[in-house]
Scaffold this motif. Structure first.
Motif, PDB file in Angstrom:
ATOM      1  N   MET A  81      -6.535   4.003   1.776  1.00  0.00           N
ATOM      2  CA  MET A  81      -6.258   2.719   1.359  1.00  0.00           C
ATOM      3  C   MET A  81      -6.127   1.540   2.452  1.00  0.00           C
ATOM      4  O   MET A  81      -6.404   0.758   2.352  1.00  0.00           O
ATOM      5  CB  MET A  81      -4.768   2.868   0.446  1.00  0.00           C
TER       6      MET A  81
ATOM      7  N   ALA B 225       0.758   4.226  -2.813  1.00  0.00           N
ATOM      8  CA  ALA B 225       0.391   5.384  -2.547  1.00  0.00           C
ATOM      9  C   ALA B 225       1.466   6.432  -2.906  1.00  0.00           C
ATOM     10  O   ALA B 225       1.417   7.591  -3.300  1.00  0.00           O
ATOM     11  CB  ALA B 225       0.154   5.626  -0.942  1.00  0.00           C
TER      12      ALA B 225
ATOM     13  N   LEU C 179       0.892  -1.298  -0.008  1.00  0.00           N
ATOM     14  CA  LEU C 179      -0.194  -0.167   0.188  1.00  0.00           C
ATOM     15  C   LEU C 179       0.786   1.453  -0.115  1.00  0.00           C
ATOM     16  O   LEU C 179       0.525   2.276  -0.817  1.00  0.00           O
ATOM     17  CB  LEU C 179      -0.779   0.084   1.181  1.00  0.00           C
TER      18      LEU C 179
END
Length: 80
Positions: free
Chosen positions: A34, A11, A7
Motif C-alpha cells: 500500500m 492495513a 494506510l
C-alpha cells in the motif's frame, strides 16, 4: 494522497478481516504494498529483522515482489 497513518489503519482492518492478525509480518507485507502505491515505499520495516521492506513492481506491471532480508515479509502480490 493517503497519509501513512491512514494506510496503517486500512492495513490493520484488512488483516483483521482476513483473519491474519496472528500471522507475523502479514500487516507489514500488506502495508508495504500500500505504501509503495502511495509513494511511501521506504517507510515499512519488518517486525522480525527491522529492515526496510523492499517493493518492486513486476516487469508486466501486474503485481509486486515484496522482500526483506530475513524472509518474514517476503512474497508477492498479484493483480494490481
Amino acid at each position: 494522497m493517503a497519509t501513512f497513518a491512514e494506510l496503517e489503519r486500512e492495513a490493520d482492518e484488512l488483516v483483521r478481516s482476513a483473519g491474519l492478525a496472528g500471522r507475523v509480518g502479514a500487516r507489514e507485507h500488506l502495508l508495504a504494498s500500500m505504501a509503495f502505491h502511495a509513494g511511501l515505499n521506504d517507510s515499512v520495516h519488518c517486525p522480525a529483522c527491522r529492515s526496510v521492506i523492499q517493493v518492486e513492481e513486476f516487469p508486466q506491471r501486474n503485481g509486486l515482489t515484496i522482500t526483506c532480508p530475513c524472509g518474514v515479509c517476503s512474497g508477492t502480490m498479484k493483480g494490481f
